[in-house]
Design an enzyme around this catalytic site. Structure first.
Site, PDB file in Angstrom:
ATOM      1  N   GLN A 299       6.845  -8.502   3.235  1.00 35.52           N
ATOM      2  CA  GLN A 299       6.474  -8.299   2.506  1.00 35.52           C
ATOM      3  C   GLN A 299       7.521  -8.289   0.877  1.00 35.52           C
ATOM      4  O   GLN A 299       7.347  -9.127  -0.144  1.00 35.52           O
ATOM      5  CB  GLN A 299       5.937  -7.082   1.824  1.00 35.52           C
ATOM      6  CG  GLN A 299       4.784  -7.031   2.691  1.00 35.52           C
ATOM      7  CD  GLN A 299       4.448  -5.382   3.595  1.00 35.52           C
ATOM      8  OE1 GLN A 299       5.087  -4.287   3.712  1.00 35.52           O
ATOM      9  NE2 GLN A 299       3.112  -5.401   3.660  1.00 35.52           N
TER      10      GLN A 299
ATOM     11  N   ALA B 224     -14.604  -2.540  16.711  1.00 34.48           N
ATOM     12  CA  ALA B 224     -14.286  -3.082  16.221  1.00 34.48           C
ATOM     13  C   ALA B 224     -13.481  -2.401  14.778  1.00 34.48           C
ATOM     14  O   ALA B 224     -13.553  -2.840  13.368  1.00 34.48           O
ATOM     15  CB  ALA B 224     -15.260  -4.197  15.431  1.00 34.48           C
ATOM     16  N   GLY B 225     -12.981  -0.630  14.873  1.00 32.22           N
ATOM     17  CA  GLY B 225     -12.536  -0.145  14.039  1.00 32.22           C
ATOM     18  C   GLY B 225     -11.086  -0.419  13.825  1.00 32.22           C
ATOM     19  O   GLY B 225      -9.932  -1.323  13.835  1.00 32.22           O
ATOM     20  N   GLU B 226     -10.309  -0.105  12.632  1.00 34.21           N
ATOM     21  CA  GLU B 226      -9.111  -0.750  11.918  1.00 34.21           C
ATOM     22  C   GLU B 226      -7.765  -0.440  13.461  1.00 34.21           C
ATOM     23  O   GLU B 226      -7.113  -1.202  13.217  1.00 34.21           O
ATOM     24  CB  GLU B 226      -9.082   0.978  11.072  1.00 34.21           C
ATOM     25  CG  GLU B 226      -7.263   0.726  10.772  1.00 34.21           C
ATOM     26  CD  GLU B 226      -6.826   2.119   9.490  1.00 34.21           C
ATOM     27  OE1 GLU B 226      -5.698   1.712   9.467  1.00 34.21           O
ATOM     28  OE2 GLU B 226      -7.814   2.721   9.820  1.00 34.21           O
ATOM     29  N   THR B 227      -8.068   0.144  14.188  1.00 32.04           N
ATOM     30  CA  THR B 227      -7.220   0.225  15.362  1.00 32.04           C
ATOM     31  C   THR B 227      -7.380  -1.209  16.361  1.00 32.04           C
ATOM     32  O   THR B 227      -6.344  -1.509  17.019  1.00 32.04           O
ATOM     33  CB  THR B 227      -7.760   1.600  16.586  1.00 32.04           C
ATOM     34  OG1 THR B 227      -7.293   2.766  14.841  1.00 32.04           O
ATOM     35  CG2 THR B 227      -6.033   1.410  17.472  1.00 32.04           C
TER      36      THR B 227
ATOM     37  N   GLU C 133       8.996  -0.472  10.938  1.00 36.63           N
ATOM     38  CA  GLU C 133       8.290  -1.302  11.519  1.00 36.63           C
ATOM     39  C   GLU C 133       8.574  -3.020  10.214  1.00 36.63           C
ATOM     40  O   GLU C 133       9.354  -3.117   9.513  1.00 36.63           O
ATOM     41  CB  GLU C 133       6.821  -0.650  10.811  1.00 36.63           C
ATOM     42  CG  GLU C 133       6.857  -0.651   9.263  1.00 36.63           C
ATOM     43  CD  GLU C 133       6.341  -1.735   8.246  1.00 36.63           C
ATOM     44  OE1 GLU C 133       5.899  -2.353   8.882  1.00 36.63           O
ATOM     45  OE2 GLU C 133       6.642  -1.652   6.907  1.00 36.63           O
ATOM     46  N   PRO C 134       8.160  -3.960  11.361  1.00 36.99           N
ATOM     47  CA  PRO C 134       8.610  -5.036  10.805  1.00 36.99           C
ATOM     48  C   PRO C 134       7.985  -6.164   9.933  1.00 36.99           C
ATOM     49  O   PRO C 134       8.757  -6.821   9.144  1.00 36.99           O
ATOM     50  CB  PRO C 134       8.297  -5.994  12.339  1.00 36.99           C
ATOM     51  CG  PRO C 134       7.001  -5.443  12.384  1.00 36.99           C
ATOM     52  CD  PRO C 134       7.644  -4.359  12.645  1.00 36.99           C
TER      53      PRO C 134
ATOM     54  N   CYS D   1       0.484  -1.156  -0.009  1.00 39.52           N
ATOM     55  CA  CYS D   1      -0.165  -0.154   0.411  1.00 39.52           C
ATOM     56  C   CYS D   1       0.850   1.520  -0.318  1.00 39.52           C
ATOM     57  O   CYS D   1       0.697   2.424  -0.497  1.00 39.52           O
ATOM     58  CB  CYS D   1      -0.748   0.376   1.514  1.00 39.52           C
ATOM     59  SG  CYS D   1       0.394  -0.248   2.642  1.00 39.52           S
ATOM     60  N   ASN D   2       2.217   1.214   0.342  1.00 41.74           N
ATOM     61  CA  ASN D   2       2.689   2.379   0.394  1.00 41.74           C
ATOM     62  C   ASN D   2       4.064   2.340  -0.722  1.00 41.74           C
ATOM     63  O   ASN D   2       5.026   2.816  -0.950  1.00 41.74           O
ATOM     64  CB  ASN D   2       3.743   2.362   1.670  1.00 41.74           C
ATOM     65  CG  ASN D   2       2.707   2.608   2.598  1.00 41.74           C
ATOM     66  OD1 ASN D   2       1.964   4.249   3.222  1.00 41.74           O
ATOM     67  ND2 ASN D   2       2.970   2.120   4.034  1.00 41.74           N
TER      68      ASN D   2
END
Length: 418
Positions: free
Chosen positions: A120, A190-193, A114-115, A50-51
């Site tokens: 990926q 139940a959101g993204e966080t 970030e691991p 995505c990045n």
């Protein structure tokens, strides 16, 4: 042979362009086949997240190489070349190797260190192995990047500290409870966080999770993924006493968990401590809860202070990591140069052996026809000497004619002359 890394990422391109340049998993094989069909491309790996979308290639040098590859990328995605060029970066050889190592180590990520990116990169490499990897140098570059990423994780603190709210909440829970495998966690929302929190908790072997949410359907999707139970928000009061850890993140304009609710839960728990992490804005938990004995309440601001401190630690660790990457890049490039020399040595040896075999065969044939052995051996030695020194002699003569003393000295050294 040249190693290349080209692409766009979150620093160079907006999401509107990144989504157009991305490669969907179901089309990846087709994309790799198309890429390797380009005459200059010997091997390729496509990394698409995505990045970032990046191509890692082993190519033959040619005129207009950059233009040809950009044109392929634009044609494949039906993009305007000018739009892509503004956001595209291009790294070659040493810089390409360094870039991949930095990416795999999390040094080029949106969240420093970030691991997830290493997994990926490994998947992108594995996908390329399905009949698409044709260049050993490119394969070696990726294998080296994996070991470098591991070394960065082992020798620095780049991944030791939480730098996201979700991860910080889980880190806090792990610091307070010796083992998460025996605790019960209540997730509110139940959101993204909360999704990220739930996945982190599952990775740390939490056996019992309860998800309370306004809409059951959304919560059930997450619950199925992490093995949790789903309840309604109205059931929190009744079930709160079961929870050792409560992590809440909803969009509710009013608190969901009040002081009285927690008091009742603590009484039922015989004052066993509860950790409440409120990462909602506005707050889901009444601030007065923090005044209760055995109720340890942390707000999003508390977590942000932890994150700020940890980010500073990661930045310090990143300096150490960059040193490791520079060292490993230098070592890899030395190996790559040695490979180039090895190929030259193989060619030179093969050429000499061909001359030897040709002249030996002629000498043996002459002996079989009854020729004088001494004369045949002398002729063989003379011809072999002349054939082997012919090319070096011409190079020495040309260097002398050019007045190139540096080349003369290199040739003398190569020929073992004092």
């Amino acid at each position: 042979m040249t190693l290349l890394a080209l692409g766009i990422n979150h620093k160079t391109a907006p999401v509107s362009l990144r989504e157009r340049v991305s490669f969907s998993p179901d089309k990846l094989d087709q994309a790799l086949d198309s890429l390797l069909a380009q005459p200059m491309v010997q091997g390729g790996v496509v990394l698409s997240t995505c990045n970032r979308t990046e191509l890692y290639l082993s190519v033959e040098e040619q005129d207009n190489l950059q233009e040809a590859l950009i044109r392929w990328l634009c044609d494949y995605h039906n993009l305007n070349e000018e739009d892509l060029r503004k956001s595209l970066y291009w790294h070659q050889d040493n810089d390409a190797v360094s870039h991949l190592m930095r990416v795999a180590s999390g040094l080029d990520s949106l969240v420093l260190g970030e691991p997830q990116i290493l997994g990926q990169v490994k998947k992108a490499f594995a996908d390329s192995q399905k009949g698409h990897m044709k260049a050993s140098e490119l394969e070696r570059m990726f294998q080296k990047s994996f070991s470098v990423a591991k070394r960065v994780r082992t020798e620095t603190d780049i991944g030791a500290s939480a730098v996201s709210v979700a991860f910080a909440a889980c880190t806090l829970a792990r610091q307070i409870f010796e083992s998460l495998s025996t605790v019960t966690v209540l997730l509110v929302g139940a959101g993204e966080t909360i999704e990220l929190v739930a996945r982190h908790l599952r990775e740390h072997k939490v056996q019992k999770m309860i998800i309370a949410n306004r809409t059951r359907e959304r919560a059930q999707i997450l619950a199925d993924e992490v093995g949790a139970e789903v309840i309604a928000l109205s059931e929190i009061d009744e079930r709160l006493r079961e929870a050792d850890i409560i992590i809440s993140s909803t969009a509710s304009p009013l608190p969901i968990i009040g002081k009285g609710m927690v008091e009742r839960a603590l009484k039922s728990r015989r004052n066993q401590p509860m950790l409440l992490v409120d990462i909602a804005v506005p707050r889901d938990v009444e601030p007065e809860v923090g005044k209760l004995a055995n109720a340890y309440l942390y707000s999003v601001d508390d977590l942000q202070s932890i994150i700020s401190h940890n980010l500073a630690q990661r930045k310090a660790a990143a300096v150490e990591a960059e040193t490791i990457v520079a060292q490993e890049t230098s070592e890899f490039m030395a190996w790559l140069r040695a490979q180039s020399a090895s190929e030259t040595i193989r060619e030179y040896r093969s050429q000499a052996e061909h001359v030897r075999d040709e002249l030996t065969a002629k000498a043996l044939a002459a002996l079989e026809q009854g020729g004088d052995a001494q004369a045949i051996m002398q002729d063989l030695a003379w011809k072999l000497t002349n054939r082997l020194i012919h090319a070096p002699t011409k190079s020495l003569q040309q260097a002398a004619r050019d007045g190139d003393n540096e080349r003369l000295n290199i040739l003398r050294d190569s020929l073992g002359l004092e």
